[in-house]
Scaffold this motif. Structure first.
Motif, PDB file in Angstrom:
ATOM      1  N   LYS A  35      -1.361   4.447   2.449  1.00  0.00           N
ATOM      2  CA  LYS A  35      -0.617   5.765   2.012  1.00  0.00           C
ATOM      3  C   LYS A  35       1.136   5.793   1.251  1.00  0.00           C
ATOM      4  O   LYS A  35       0.462   6.824  -0.089  1.00  0.00           O
ATOM      5  CB  LYS A  35      -0.298   7.046   3.550  1.00  0.00           C
ATOM      6  N   ILE A  36       1.370   5.067   1.166  1.00  0.00           N
ATOM      7  CA  ILE A  36       3.244   4.647   0.496  1.00  0.00           C
ATOM      8  C   ILE A  36       1.968   5.287  -1.106  1.00  0.00           C
ATOM      9  O   ILE A  36       3.279   5.549  -2.504  1.00  0.00           O
ATOM     10  CB  ILE A  36       4.017   4.340   0.855  1.00  0.00           C
ATOM     11  N   GLN A  37       1.548   4.116  -1.497  1.00  0.00           N
ATOM     12  CA  GLN A  37       1.489   3.478  -2.744  1.00  0.00           C
ATOM     13  C   GLN A  37       0.677   4.051  -3.376  1.00  0.00           C
ATOM     14  O   GLN A  37       0.621   4.923  -4.652  1.00  0.00           O
ATOM     15  CB  GLN A  37       0.583   1.670  -2.416  1.00  0.00           C
ATOM     16  N   LYS A  38      -0.420   5.254  -2.486  1.00  0.00           N
ATOM     17  CA  LYS A  38      -1.294   5.565  -3.304  1.00  0.00           C
ATOM     18  C   LYS A  38      -0.847   7.143  -3.540  1.00  0.00           C
ATOM     19  O   LYS A  38      -0.978   7.641  -4.378  1.00  0.00           O
ATOM     20  CB  LYS A  38      -2.991   6.154  -1.860  1.00  0.00           C
ATOM     21  N   TYR A  39       0.182   7.802  -2.599  1.00  0.00           N
ATOM     22  CA  TYR A  39       0.253   9.069  -2.835  1.00  0.00           C
ATOM     23  C   TYR A  39       1.978   8.377  -3.902  1.00  0.00           C
ATOM     24  O   TYR A  39       2.223   9.467  -4.802  1.00  0.00           O
ATOM     25  CB  TYR A  39       1.624   9.445  -1.996  1.00  0.00           C
ATOM     26  N   ILE A  40       2.274   7.510  -4.022  1.00  0.00           N
ATOM     27  CA  ILE A  40       3.627   7.679  -4.626  1.00  0.00           C
ATOM     28  C   ILE A  40       2.680   7.446  -6.499  1.00  0.00           C
ATOM     29  O   ILE A  40       2.314   7.761  -7.670  1.00  0.00           O
ATOM     30  CB  ILE A  40       3.901   5.821  -4.951  1.00  0.00           C
TER      31      ILE A  40
END
Length: 134
Positions: A35-40
């Motif tokens: 999620k962190i990677q995609k949201y960034i």
């Protein structure tokens, strides 16, 4: 039951519970990292959009991917953003239309909530994206 059987059954039960909890926590941690990677990536594309330098293919891809992994609150805000986007595009003359960071603030706040982050400073000061100098 003698003491050896009691100890053995306790060890087996404890081992099974530990294995289950470890697997569950590992899965949750991996999901959070994804999620962190995609949201960034999504926030970068939204910043480009607000700065009037959108990469439409990347933005569309990031928003569509978020529909698969994001919480229901984030999906709801993405759908609201899509409606605002369509309305702004239809109301604009030609291809000139703009969406502000303020209009994206609810989406960014629910993304932060999905990552278990607070957003008091955004609520207090408003949302702005850093842009390259012109």
């Amino acid at each position: 039951m003698n003491i050896l059987e009691l100890i053995l059954s306790t060890l087996i039960s404890t081992g099974l519970i530990t294995a289950f909890l470890s697997h569950w926590y590992d899965k949750k941690l991996r999901t959070h990292e994804i999620k962190i990677q995609k949201y960034i990536k999504l926030i970068e594309e939204l910043a480009k959009f607000v700065g009037n330098e959108p990469d439409w293919n990347q933005l569309r891809s990031s928003l569509n991917e978020a529909l698969l992994f994001a919480s229901d609150e984030v999906v709801e805000e993405i759908l609201k953003f899509n409606r605002k986007f369509k309305e702004a595009k239809e109301a604009a003359s030609g291809s000139n239309f703009q969406i502000t960071a303020r209009e994206l603030q609810p989406l960014v706040i629910v993304i932060r909530n999905d990552l278990y982050l607070k957003s008091k400073s955004i609520d207090k000061n408003g949302l702005t994206f850093f842009q390259k100098p012109k």
